[in-house]
Motif scaffolding. Structure first.
Motif, PDB file in Angstrom:
ATOM      1  N   VAL A 195      -6.717  14.528   7.129  1.00  0.00           N
ATOM      2  CA  VAL A 195      -7.881  14.997   6.365  1.00  0.00           C
ATOM      3  C   VAL A 195      -8.622  13.780   5.805  1.00  0.00           C
ATOM      4  N   PRO A 196      -9.952  13.744   5.864  1.00  0.00           N
ATOM      5  CA  PRO A 196     -10.705  12.624   5.287  1.00  0.00           C
ATOM      6  C   PRO A 196     -10.400  12.434   3.800  1.00  0.00           C
ATOM      7  N   LEU A 197     -10.165  11.177   3.406  1.00  0.00           N
ATOM      8  CA  LEU A 197      -9.820  10.836   2.022  1.00  0.00           C
ATOM      9  C   LEU A 197     -10.909   9.970   1.413  1.00  0.00           C
ATOM     10  N   LEU A 198     -11.422  10.385   0.265  1.00  0.00           N
ATOM     11  CA  LEU A 198     -12.429   9.624  -0.464  1.00  0.00           C
ATOM     12  C   LEU A 198     -11.807   9.088  -1.756  1.00  0.00           C
ATOM     13  N   ALA A 199     -11.934   7.795  -2.005  1.00  0.00           N
ATOM     14  CA  ALA A 199     -11.437   7.202  -3.246  1.00  0.00           C
ATOM     15  C   ALA A 199     -12.543   7.146  -4.277  1.00  0.00           C
ATOM     16  N   GLN A 200     -12.300   7.707  -5.450  1.00  0.00           N
ATOM     17  CA  GLN A 200     -13.227   7.670  -6.581  1.00  0.00           C
ATOM     18  C   GLN A 200     -12.654   6.675  -7.587  1.00  0.00           C
ATOM     19  N   ILE A 201     -13.198   5.461  -7.629  1.00  0.00           N
ATOM     20  CA  ILE A 201     -12.559   4.356  -8.349  1.00  0.00           C
ATOM     21  C   ILE A 201     -13.345   3.994  -9.597  1.00  0.00           C
ATOM     22  N   GLU A 202     -12.680   4.107 -10.727  1.00  0.00           N
ATOM     23  CA  GLU A 202     -13.241   3.705 -12.014  1.00  0.00           C
ATOM     24  C   GLU A 202     -12.256   2.785 -12.710  1.00  0.00           C
ATOM     25  N   GLY A 203     -12.750   1.947 -13.607  1.00  0.00           N
ATOM     26  CA  GLY A 203     -11.878   1.149 -14.454  1.00  0.00           C
ATOM     27  C   GLY A 203     -10.935   0.262 -13.670  1.00  0.00           C
ATOM     28  N   ASN A 204      -9.670   0.250 -14.085  1.00  0.00           N
ATOM     29  CA  ASN A 204      -8.669  -0.607 -13.465  1.00  0.00           C
ATOM     30  C   ASN A 204      -8.221  -0.072 -12.117  1.00  0.00           C
ATOM     31  N   CYS A 205      -8.260  -0.936 -11.110  1.00  0.00           N
ATOM     32  CA  CYS A 205      -7.708  -0.642  -9.783  1.00  0.00           C
ATOM     33  C   CYS A 205      -6.904  -1.876  -9.397  1.00  0.00           C
ATOM     34  N   MET A 206      -5.647  -1.898  -9.799  1.00  0.00           N
ATOM     35  CA  MET A 206      -4.813  -3.090  -9.668  1.00  0.00           C
ATOM     36  C   MET A 206      -3.536  -2.781  -8.890  1.00  0.00           C
ATOM     37  N   GLY A 207      -3.080  -3.730  -8.098  1.00  0.00           N
ATOM     38  CA  GLY A 207      -1.793  -3.607  -7.437  1.00  0.00           C
ATOM     39  C   GLY A 207      -1.661  -2.323  -6.652  1.00  0.00           C
TER      40      GLY A 207
END
Length: 253
Positions: A99-111
């Protein structure tokens, strides 16, 4: 139990939310296992056409839940089981999901957050989002398959800077480097992701699944574990890095 992975399904659209309040959604062992179960279920669903992966409370994921690390990281067998079982179990299930996956990225995106985002097909971030993997400060490396995943999706040069220099990048830089599809003003991300997801949901689900299978066939997702990759488990630097983080003091390497 520290943290949870929530799954909400509304018709053809699913939302997977990483939640570990007070820790910027850092991934606990339980959360990695939940992530695996969630994406195995989504892969087998005949009704879901698109998945949005997000974090709770204005952050995506700040990495691993380091408070748990002294329980298992200093033993080589237990450390291997964590990375190859728990962590790669979750990431592998995401990579295998048709299934297509969309990342909604806010703030910290670490490791771990960068790793999870790397498993998504389309990544969209708020302008204030920050990206990195500064685990060298904690005295340990990124596991082999995880490092290969990040290097493939973020680029080898970016992975080197993150891992060797503990570099942290803003969203504009990560878009320039090809990791992000779009960067949007803060506060507009949810609406924009929903619109993109609805466009995907209106398309052929069969085509989406076959496209993902074809794209996956062109990329070597399977990276074998290197012999001795976890021999550092009982090392002084490993213990010092984690102890210093928990004690909220600078590490002495």
């Amino acid at each position: 139990m520290a943290g949870q992975v929530h799954l909400d399904i509304d018709g053809p659209l699913a939302r997977v939310t990483l939640s570990n309040p007070g820790k910027f959604n850092a991934m606990s062992r339980a959360m990695w296992r939940e992530l695996k179960t969630v994406f195995e279920d989504l892969h087998g669903s005949v009704d879901v056409r698109c998945v949005i992966v997000a974090g709770e409370g204005g952050h995506f994921c700040a990495g691993g839940d380091i408070a748990e690390y002294p329980d298992f990281r200093f033993d080589e067998v237990a450390l291997r089981d964590f990375h190859e079982g728990d962590v790669w179990g979750g990431l592998g299930a995401m990579l295998a999901c048709d299934v297509p996956l969309l990342a909604q990225i806010e703030g910290n995106c670490m490791g771990a957050g960068v790793e999870i985002a790397s498993c998504c097909d389309i990544r969209v971030a708020a302008s204030a989002a920050r990206f990195g993997a500064p685990i060298a400060r904690l005295g340990f490396p990124m596991a082999p398959r995880e490092a290969a995943l990040v290097a493939r999706e973020a680029g080898a040069a970016t992975a080197r800077e993150m891992l060797l220099e503990a570099a942290v990048f803003d969203a504009a830089e990560m878009k320039a480097r090809g990791f992000l599809s779009t960067v949007l003003p803060d506060g507009t991300l949810t609406t924009a992701l929903l619109a993109r997801a609805q466009r995907i949901c209106a398309l052929s689900p069969q085509a989406a699944r076959l496209n993902k299978q074809a794209l996956r066939a062109t990329q070597g997702h399977a990276v074998a574990e290197s012999d001795g990759a976890y021999r550092y488990a009982d090392s002084a630097e490993h213990r010092e890095g984690i102890a210093a983080f928990i004690a909220k003091r600078p590490p002495v390497f």
